[in-house]
Design a protein around this motif. Structure first.
Motif, PDB file in Angstrom:
ATOM      1  N   GLU A   1     -45.351   3.197 -10.326  1.00 59.78           N
ATOM      2  CA  GLU A   1     -44.358   4.315  -9.309  1.00 59.78           C
ATOM      3  C   GLU A   1     -42.977   3.227  -9.426  1.00 59.78           C
ATOM      4  O   GLU A   1     -42.305   3.377  -9.467  1.00 59.78           O
ATOM      5  N   LEU A   2     -43.038   1.731  -9.601  1.00 64.19           N
ATOM      6  CA  LEU A   2     -42.353   0.640  -9.969  1.00 64.19           C
ATOM      7  C   LEU A   2     -41.286   0.964 -11.766  1.00 64.19           C
ATOM      8  O   LEU A   2     -40.009   0.696 -10.847  1.00 64.19           O
ATOM      9  N   GLN A   3     -42.009   1.435 -12.016  1.00 67.01           N
ATOM     10  CA  GLN A   3     -40.930   2.273 -12.848  1.00 67.01           C
ATOM     11  C   GLN A   3     -40.044   2.837 -13.284  1.00 67.01           C
ATOM     12  O   GLN A   3     -39.500   3.454 -13.731  1.00 67.01           O
ATOM     13  N   ASP A   4     -40.837   3.684 -12.283  1.00 68.05           N
ATOM     14  CA  ASP A   4     -40.657   5.570 -12.087  1.00 68.05           C
ATOM     15  C   ASP A   4     -39.080   4.833 -11.127  1.00 68.05           C
ATOM     16  O   ASP A   4     -37.674   5.548 -10.812  1.00 68.05           O
ATOM     17  N   LEU A   5     -39.425   4.402  -9.979  1.00 66.58           N
ATOM     18  CA  LEU A   5     -37.917   4.081  -9.182  1.00 66.58           C
ATOM     19  C   LEU A   5     -37.022   2.947 -10.023  1.00 66.58           C
ATOM     20  O   LEU A   5     -35.744   3.580  -9.549  1.00 66.58           O
ATOM     21  N   LEU A   6     -37.271   1.708 -11.262  1.00 71.48           N
ATOM     22  CA  LEU A   6     -36.507   1.724 -11.581  1.00 71.48           C
ATOM     23  C   LEU A   6     -36.064   2.404 -12.908  1.00 71.48           C
ATOM     24  O   LEU A   6     -34.498   2.888 -12.887  1.00 71.48           O
ATOM     25  N   LEU A   7     -36.425   3.462 -13.197  1.00 68.04           N
ATOM     26  CA  LEU A   7     -35.355   4.735 -13.887  1.00 68.04           C
ATOM     27  C   LEU A   7     -34.844   5.547 -13.388  1.00 68.04           C
ATOM     28  O   LEU A   7     -34.055   5.718 -13.886  1.00 68.04           O
ATOM     29  N   GLY A   8     -35.559   5.950 -12.148  1.00 70.93           N
ATOM     30  CA  GLY A   8     -34.525   6.607 -11.371  1.00 70.93           C
ATOM     31  C   GLY A   8     -33.011   5.766 -10.330  1.00 70.93           C
ATOM     32  O   GLY A   8     -32.020   6.479 -10.490  1.00 70.93           O
ATOM     33  N   ILE A   9     -33.091   4.720 -10.312  1.00 65.84           N
ATOM     34  CA  ILE A   9     -31.906   3.934 -10.128  1.00 65.84           C
ATOM     35  C   ILE A   9     -30.891   4.057 -10.869  1.00 65.84           C
ATOM     36  O   ILE A   9     -29.974   3.896 -10.226  1.00 65.84           O
ATOM     37  N   GLU A  10     -31.909   3.831 -12.332  1.00 66.21           N
ATOM     38  CA  GLU A  10     -30.757   3.206 -13.429  1.00 66.21           C
ATOM     39  C   GLU A  10     -30.232   4.941 -14.344  1.00 66.21           C
ATOM     40  O   GLU A  10     -28.711   5.055 -13.943  1.00 66.21           O
ATOM     41  N   ARG A  11     -30.906   6.311 -13.336  1.00 65.76           N
ATOM     42  CA  ARG A  11     -30.115   7.775 -13.519  1.00 65.76           C
ATOM     43  C   ARG A  11     -28.829   7.985 -12.639  1.00 65.76           C
ATOM     44  O   ARG A  11     -28.359   8.540 -12.829  1.00 65.76           O
ATOM     45  N   MET A  12     -29.640   7.763 -11.502  1.00 68.60           N
ATOM     46  CA  MET A  12     -28.852   7.516 -10.556  1.00 68.60           C
ATOM     47  C   MET A  12     -27.263   6.649 -10.220  1.00 68.60           C
ATOM     48  O   MET A  12     -26.045   7.504 -10.190  1.00 68.60           O
ATOM     49  N   TRP A  13     -27.477   5.466 -11.023  1.00 66.79           N
ATOM     50  CA  TRP A  13     -26.201   4.929 -11.222  1.00 66.79           C
ATOM     51  C   TRP A  13     -25.326   5.548 -12.362  1.00 66.79           C
ATOM     52  O   TRP A  13     -24.169   5.214 -12.391  1.00 66.79           O
ATOM     53  N   SER A  14     -26.206   6.007 -13.592  1.00 63.42           N
ATOM     54  CA  SER A  14     -25.062   6.188 -14.509  1.00 63.42           C
ATOM     55  C   SER A  14     -24.260   7.410 -14.535  1.00 63.42           C
ATOM     56  O   SER A  14     -23.466   7.779 -14.912  1.00 63.42           O
ATOM     57  N   SER A  15     -24.559   8.164 -13.266  1.00 62.00           N
ATOM     58  CA  SER A  15     -23.682   9.673 -12.553  1.00 62.00           C
ATOM     59  C   SER A  15     -22.928   9.542 -11.899  1.00 62.00           C
ATOM     60  O   SER A  15     -22.779  10.053 -10.947  1.00 62.00           O
ATOM     61  N   TYR A  16     -23.163   7.772 -10.660  1.00 54.25           N
ATOM     62  CA  TYR A  16     -22.899   7.448  -9.358  1.00 54.25           C
ATOM     63  C   TYR A  16     -21.174   8.191  -9.966  1.00 54.25           C
ATOM     64  O   TYR A  16     -20.437   7.203 -10.481  1.00 54.25           O
ATOM     65  N   TYR A  17     -20.580   8.342  -8.406  1.00 55.86           N
ATOM     66  CA  TYR A  17     -19.046   8.848  -7.759  1.00 55.86           C
ATOM     67  C   TYR A  17     -18.665   8.103  -6.815  1.00 55.86           C
ATOM     68  O   TYR A  17     -19.178   8.430  -5.961  1.00 55.86           O
ATOM     69  N   VAL A  18     -17.656   6.949  -7.063  1.00 54.10           N
ATOM     70  CA  VAL A  18     -17.517   6.479  -5.917  1.00 54.10           C
ATOM     71  C   VAL A  18     -16.441   6.561  -4.581  1.00 54.10           C
ATOM     72  O   VAL A  18     -15.952   7.222  -6.022  1.00 54.10           O
ATOM     73  N   MET A  19     -17.076   6.967  -3.413  1.00 53.03           N
ATOM     74  CA  MET A  19     -16.334   7.687  -2.149  1.00 53.03           C
ATOM     75  C   MET A  19     -16.201   6.264  -1.794  1.00 53.03           C
ATOM     76  O   MET A  19     -16.395   5.180  -1.735  1.00 53.03           O
ATOM     77  N   GLU A  20     -15.348   6.830  -0.477  1.00 52.93           N
ATOM     78  CA  GLU A  20     -14.730   5.848   0.110  1.00 52.93           C
ATOM     79  C   GLU A  20     -15.925   6.414   1.502  1.00 52.93           C
ATOM     80  O   GLU A  20     -15.348   6.646   2.758  1.00 52.93           O
ATOM     81  N   GLN A  21     -16.974   5.331   1.254  1.00 53.00           N
ATOM     82  CA  GLN A  21     -18.393   6.174   2.066  1.00 53.00           C
ATOM     83  C   GLN A  21     -18.446   4.877   2.840  1.00 53.00           C
ATOM     84  O   GLN A  21     -18.069   3.562   2.641  1.00 53.00           O
ATOM     85  N   ARG A  22     -20.010   4.924   3.828  1.00 53.12           N
ATOM     86  CA  ARG A  22     -20.197   4.118   4.676  1.00 53.12           C
ATOM     87  C   ARG A  22     -20.907   3.368   4.288  1.00 53.12           C
ATOM     88  O   ARG A  22     -21.622   2.316   4.892  1.00 53.12           O
ATOM     89  N   TYR A  23     -21.563   3.248   2.610  1.00 54.85           N
ATOM     90  CA  TYR A  23     -22.742   2.175   2.204  1.00 54.85           C
ATOM     91  C   TYR A  23     -22.576   1.841   0.835  1.00 54.85           C
ATOM     92  O   TYR A  23     -21.029   2.417   0.915  1.00 54.85           O
ATOM     93  N   ASP A  24     -23.195   0.779   0.834  1.00 56.59           N
ATOM     94  CA  ASP A  24     -23.004  -0.129  -0.667  1.00 56.59           C
ATOM     95  C   ASP A  24     -24.097   0.562  -1.471  1.00 56.59           C
ATOM     96  O   ASP A  24     -24.744  -0.472  -1.383  1.00 56.59           O
ATOM     97  N   LEU A  25     -24.107   1.351  -2.247  1.00 58.62           N
ATOM     98  CA  LEU A  25     -25.359   2.277  -2.642  1.00 58.62           C
ATOM     99  C   LEU A  25     -25.365   0.869  -4.038  1.00 58.62           C
ATOM    100  O   LEU A  25     -26.685   0.039  -3.633  1.00 58.62           O
ATOM    101  N   ALA A  26     -24.695  -0.672  -4.415  1.00 57.73           N
ATOM    102  CA  ALA A  26     -25.471  -1.313  -5.510  1.00 57.73           C
ATOM    103  C   ALA A  26     -25.922  -2.672  -4.938  1.00 57.73           C
ATOM    104  O   ALA A  26     -26.891  -2.685  -5.306  1.00 57.73           O
ATOM    105  N   LEU A  27     -25.406  -2.857  -3.372  1.00 59.34           N
ATOM    106  CA  LEU A  27     -26.496  -3.656  -2.332  1.00 59.34           C
ATOM    107  C   LEU A  27     -27.544  -2.467  -2.444  1.00 59.34           C
ATOM    108  O   LEU A  27     -28.451  -3.973  -2.571  1.00 59.34           O
ATOM    109  N   ASP A  28     -28.135  -1.754  -2.212  1.00 60.83           N
ATOM    110  CA  ASP A  28     -29.068  -0.341  -1.551  1.00 60.83           C
ATOM    111  C   ASP A  28     -29.709  -1.102  -3.219  1.00 60.83           C
ATOM    112  O   ASP A  28     -31.557  -1.735  -2.690  1.00 60.83           O
TER     113      ASP A  28
END
Length: 518
Positions: A414-441
């Motif tokens: 499960e930890l390895q799948d979380l890491l995989l998901g975070i890497e894939r999420m970040w590879s297609s992340y499109y920054v907008m002026e939102q309330r959150y800091d994805l890199a921090l979380d």
């Protein structure tokens, strides 16, 4: 004392449409910040992947027909914040690279009315790789009148008959937001429903969104025999309304149809429309329809009349694809206005697979339920839904606290799948002026997983991007990461930064003291 102002307009010429234009021109891409104007439902990774699958199917079909020499242009109307284009291109490039097939090249063109949006997209970090590869261009485009596309990166002008491949048109939340006619059917006759716009001078605001919230609309019917003339270009659609509807108000997409006609003329071989909206293609949904009410969310939207668009192009031999079931939040359709639509089996199968069987509307309905029940879900359930949604950043942000609480009992897989998901999420992340800091979380979750090298990378990204708002916890976590990675000097640097914010931080003082004694 100022009196009430009340003036009668043809619906498509009412001031609400100029206010709409002004809103988007004034706000630019900020119109979509924190969902002032809803964008998630039509801009998430899941719908982006579905569109990419259909476009990829179309490219396969053109290749199978022997048309590989000329590029295929994909024009997105009202590209807004730009997230959909980013997700489509990300997935489309992955499909292209994975399949390794001989396909026509493609060019994606993002368009909008506001030039400030075009400028913002051109400078957006996530889009630079597609610009550099020659896959992405931009154009300012007024759907109500423009007849050509002037591309700002390549300098290419796409005008009448310039394209040899069919044009792919993407239009999400588009037809509901451009001027529409409002007709009324009663006693077998067609009327225009003119609109009274009522307000007091004290209510008039410089802010378009406030003005829209303050006005009142009322309607008056006026006989409109011009719709019943044989010379009216959409007479066949109107005849259906006359014959089958009674006491019904119909939003008629004359501007939308005209826009599609003008875009159609850019290609020698027709167009394919992929569209999603709060729109009805079923005639029954227009029966006894009341006059429209503005749904205000910064700007405003109405209901798109997909029935009229569908029928108008079916009469010319197009194939139209809409779900056989009723939609709940989002109606996704595809119109193949090309010669012999049945020669596009890969695209039609992709629609069946990605829209009809389970599509963006079903996903969004599930997400509403999941959002309410995140705190009762297990890690496997969270991972499964996250994967279903294409590793969506918004869902990760919403579930980060729950994921954190489940980490102590997580297994290595499960930890390895979380890491995989975070890497894939970040590879297609499109920054907008939102309330959150994805890199921090992401960094904090990885820190809790003892994946210090990965955590350090995301936390340092957060520090760079949020330099004026760094909290002491981030510096402390970075210091620990550096200790674990034997980066002693970096650890000391982060401890000093932490102590600048919190001079009495006990753990930091102990660690820095330990370093100084070594």
């Amino acid at each position: 004392m100022t009196g009430m102002k009340k003036q009668l307009y043809r619906f498509s010429e009412a001031p609400i449409w100029n206010i709409q234009r002004q809103y988007y021109e004034d706000k630019g891409t900020k119109a979509w910040n924190n969902d002032q104007v809803p964008q998630y439902i039509t801009s998430n990774p899941m719908i982006g992947a579905a569109y990419a699958e259909m476009i990829f199917g179309f490219l396969q079909d053109r290749a199978n027909q022997g048309h590989v020499a000329e590029p295929v242009y994909i024009v997105e109307l009202g590209a807004g914040a730009g997230r959909l284009a980013n997700h489509v291109l990300h997935e489309l490039c992955q499909l292209r690279d994975y399949a390794g097939l001989a396909l026509p090249e493609f060019r994606y063109v993002m368009t909008d009315l506001a030039m400030s949006n075009v400028t913002a997209w051109k400078e957006h970090p996530a889009l630079q790789r597609y610009i550099a590869e020659g896959l992405l261009d931009f154009a300012q485009y007024d759907a109500a009148r423009d007849t050509a596309l002037n591309l700002v990166v390549s300098g290419t002008v796409i005008e009448e008959s310039a394209l040899r491949q069919p044009l792919i048109i993407v239009a999400n939340y588009f037809f509901d937001s451009i001027p529409q006619e409002l007709i009324y059917v009663g006693g077998g006759q067609i009327y225009e429903a003119d609109v009274y716009v009522e307000y007091t001078e004290e209510q008039v605001s410089d802010k378009p969104s406030e003005w829209l919230n303050q006005i009142k609309l009322s309607y008056e019917h006026r006989r409109a025999p011009e719709y019943e003339q044989d010379t009216y270009p959409y007479r066949d659609v109107i005849a259906i309304y006359q014959e089958q509807l009674e006491d019904s108000h119909i939003l008629f997409p004359a501007v939308g149809l005209s826009c599609l006609e003008r875009l159609n003329r850019l290609s020698q071989t027709g167009f394919v429309l992929i569209t999603a909206d709060k729109g009805d293609h079923l005639l029954d949904n227009w029966k006894f329809a009341e006059p429209p009410e503005l749904i205000v969310h910064g700007s405003f939207s109405l209901t798109a009349n997909y029935h009229a668009i569908q029928h108008a192009f079916e009469q010319r031999g197009a194939e139209t694809l809409f779900p056989p079931h009723h939609y709940k939040n989002l109606n996704v359709g595809c119109i193949l206005n090309v010669e012999q639509p049945t020669r596009y089996p890969n695209m039609r199968l992709a629609y069946r697979r990605c829209i009809e069987r389970f599509g963006p509307d079903e996903f969004f309905s599930l997400k509403i339920w999941v959002d309410r029940n995140v705190d009762s879900m297990g890690l496997q359930q969270l991972l499964s839904f996250w994967r279903l949604g294409g590793y969506d950043a918004e869902f990760f942000i919403q579930s980060a606290k729950r994921i954190s609480s489940l980490l102590p009992d997580a297994n290595e897989e499960e930890l390895q799948d979380l890491l995989l998901g975070i890497e894939r999420m970040w590879s297609s992340y499109y920054v907008m002026e939102q309330r959150y800091d994805l890199a921090l979380d992401a960094g904090l979750i990885l820190f809790e997983m003892d994946m210090y090298e990965h955590a350090k990378r995301y936390l340092e990204t957060s520090v760079r991007e949020e330099e004026d708002e760094v909290v002491s916890t981030v510096y402390y976590c970075l210091a620990i990461c550096c200790f674990e990675l034997a980066l002693v000097e970096d650890a000391a640097m982060y401890l000093r930064k932490l102590l600048e914010l919190e001079p009495d931080h006990e753990e930091a003082l102990a660690l820095i003291g330990h370093l100084e004694h070594e």
